[in-house]
Design a protein around this motif. Structure first.
Motif, short mmCIF file in Angstrom:
data_model
loop_
_atom_site.label_atom_id
_atom_site.label_comp_id
_atom_site.label_asym_id
_atom_site.label_seq_id
_atom_site.Cartn_x
_atom_site.Cartn_y
_atom_site.Cartn_z
N THR A 177 0.88 8.78 2.91
CA THR A 177 -0.50 9.02 3.29
C THR A 177 -0.53 10.00 4.45
OG1 THR A 177 -0.57 7.24 4.92
CG2 THR A 177 -1.12 6.65 2.64
N LYS A 178 -1.70 10.55 4.71
CA LYS A 178 -1.85 11.47 5.84
C LYS A 178 -1.53 10.77 7.15
CE LYS A 178 -4.96 14.88 7.75
NZ LYS A 178 -6.22 15.59 7.61
N GLU A 179 -1.90 9.50 7.25
CA GLU A 179 -1.64 8.71 8.46
C GLU A 179 -0.16 8.48 8.69
OE1 GLU A 179 -3.89 7.76 6.08
OE2 GLU A 179 -5.68 8.36 7.19
N GLU A 180 0.64 8.52 7.64
CA GLU A 180 2.10 8.36 7.76
C GLU A 180 2.79 9.71 7.96
OE1 GLU A 180 2.40 4.53 4.73
OE2 GLU A 180 2.80 6.55 4.00
N GLU A 181 2.28 10.71 7.29
CA GLU A 181 2.91 12.03 7.31
C GLU A 181 2.75 12.73 8.67
OE1 GLU A 181 1.55 15.43 4.74
OE2 GLU A 181 3.25 14.65 3.58
N GLU A 182 1.58 12.64 9.27
CA GLU A 182 1.33 13.32 10.54
C GLU A 182 2.27 12.86 11.65
OE1 GLU A 182 -2.73 13.59 11.79
OE2 GLU A 182 -3.35 14.41 9.87
N PRO A 183 2.47 11.55 11.86
CA PRO A 183 3.43 11.13 12.89
C PRO A 183 4.85 11.61 12.60
CG PRO A 183 2.03 9.29 12.28
CD PRO A 183 1.74 10.41 11.32
N ILE A 229 14.33 8.90 14.31
CA ILE A 229 13.11 9.02 13.50
C ILE A 229 12.60 7.64 13.11
CG2 ILE A 229 12.19 9.79 11.27
CD1 ILE A 229 14.17 12.18 11.49
N GLU A 230 13.50 6.79 12.65
CA GLU A 230 13.12 5.45 12.22
C GLU A 230 12.53 4.64 13.38
OE1 GLU A 230 15.55 1.83 10.31
OE2 GLU A 230 15.78 3.76 9.27
N GLU A 231 13.14 4.73 14.56
CA GLU A 231 12.64 4.01 15.74
C GLU A 231 11.26 4.50 16.14
OE1 GLU A 231 15.68 4.71 18.64
OE2 GLU A 231 17.01 3.19 17.81
N GLN A 232 11.06 5.82 16.12
CA GLN A 232 9.77 6.38 16.51
C GLN A 232 8.68 6.02 15.50
OE1 GLN A 232 9.13 7.89 19.50
NE2 GLN A 232 11.22 7.18 19.87
N LEU A 233 9.00 6.07 14.23
CA LEU A 233 8.02 5.68 13.21
C LEU A 233 7.65 4.21 13.34
CD1 LEU A 233 9.23 7.57 10.01
CD2 LEU A 233 7.10 7.93 11.24
N ALA A 234 8.63 3.37 13.67
CA ALA A 234 8.36 1.94 13.85
C ALA A 234 7.42 1.69 15.02
CB ALA A 234 9.66 1.17 14.04
N ASP A 250 0.82 -1.20 0.00
CA ASP A 250 0.00 0.00 0.00
C ASP A 250 0.86 1.25 0.00
OD1 ASP A 250 -2.48 -1.39 2.23
OD2 ASP A 250 -2.24 -1.59 0.10
N GLY A 251 0.41 2.27 -0.73
CA GLY A 251 1.09 3.55 -0.73
C GLY A 251 2.28 3.64 -1.67
N VAL A 252 2.54 2.61 -2.44
CA VAL A 252 3.70 2.62 -3.34
C VAL A 252 3.19 2.54 -4.78
CG1 VAL A 252 5.80 1.43 -4.04
CG2 VAL A 252 5.19 1.55 -1.64
N THR A 253 3.70 3.43 -5.61
CA THR A 253 3.35 3.38 -7.02
C THR A 253 4.61 3.13 -7.83
OG1 THR A 253 3.64 5.76 -7.25
CG2 THR A 253 1.43 4.98 -6.72
N THR A 254 4.44 2.51 -8.98
CA THR A 254 5.60 2.25 -9.83
C THR A 254 5.40 2.93 -11.16
OG1 THR A 254 4.62 0.22 -10.66
CG2 THR A 254 6.12 0.02 -8.77
N ASN A 255 6.49 3.23 -11.79
CA ASN A 255 6.48 3.84 -13.11
C ASN A 255 6.81 2.75 -14.11
OD1 ASN A 255 6.69 5.32 -15.38
ND2 ASN A 255 8.21 6.76 -14.61
N GLN A 256 5.81 2.07 -14.61
CA GLN A 256 6.02 0.96 -15.53
C GLN A 256 6.28 1.44 -16.96
OE1 GLN A 256 2.62 -1.53 -15.06
NE2 GLN A 256 3.27 -2.27 -13.05
#
Length: 81
Positions: free
Chosen positions: A22-28, A56-61, A2-8
């Motif tokens: 996504t907004k749910e990822e960006e807000e945190p 940052i990586e630890e907090q996002l996890a 989810d949330g990943v697009t590819t340029n085929q």
């Protein structure tokens, strides 16, 4: 994923896939960065201290355990935009 697009259409694009935040990822992420600035995670030159990426990586996890966002390349790319 989810949330990943590819340029085929353009196979010469060596950057790989691009993460669409996504907004749910960006807000945190923004909340984490605000707290880091308040706690002095910035060096004298106005950039984040070297230990900031790990923090940052630890907090996002903790906040988004099943998303798998990494400081490099995801967060670094987002902060450049």
């Amino acid at each position: 994923m989810d949330g990943v697009t590819t340029n085929q259409n353009n196979k010469k694009d060596k950057r790989g896939t691009r993460l669409a935040w996504t907004k749910e990822e960006e807000e945190p992420l923004l909340n984490i960065l605000e707290k880091m600035v308040a706690r002095g995670f910035y060096a004298d030159c106005g950039q984040l201290k070297p230990s900031a990426n790990r923090h940052i990586e630890e907090q996002l996890a903790k906040l988004l355990p099943n998303v798998g966002l990494k400081a490099s390349p995801h967060v670094e790319s987002k902060m450049q935009n």
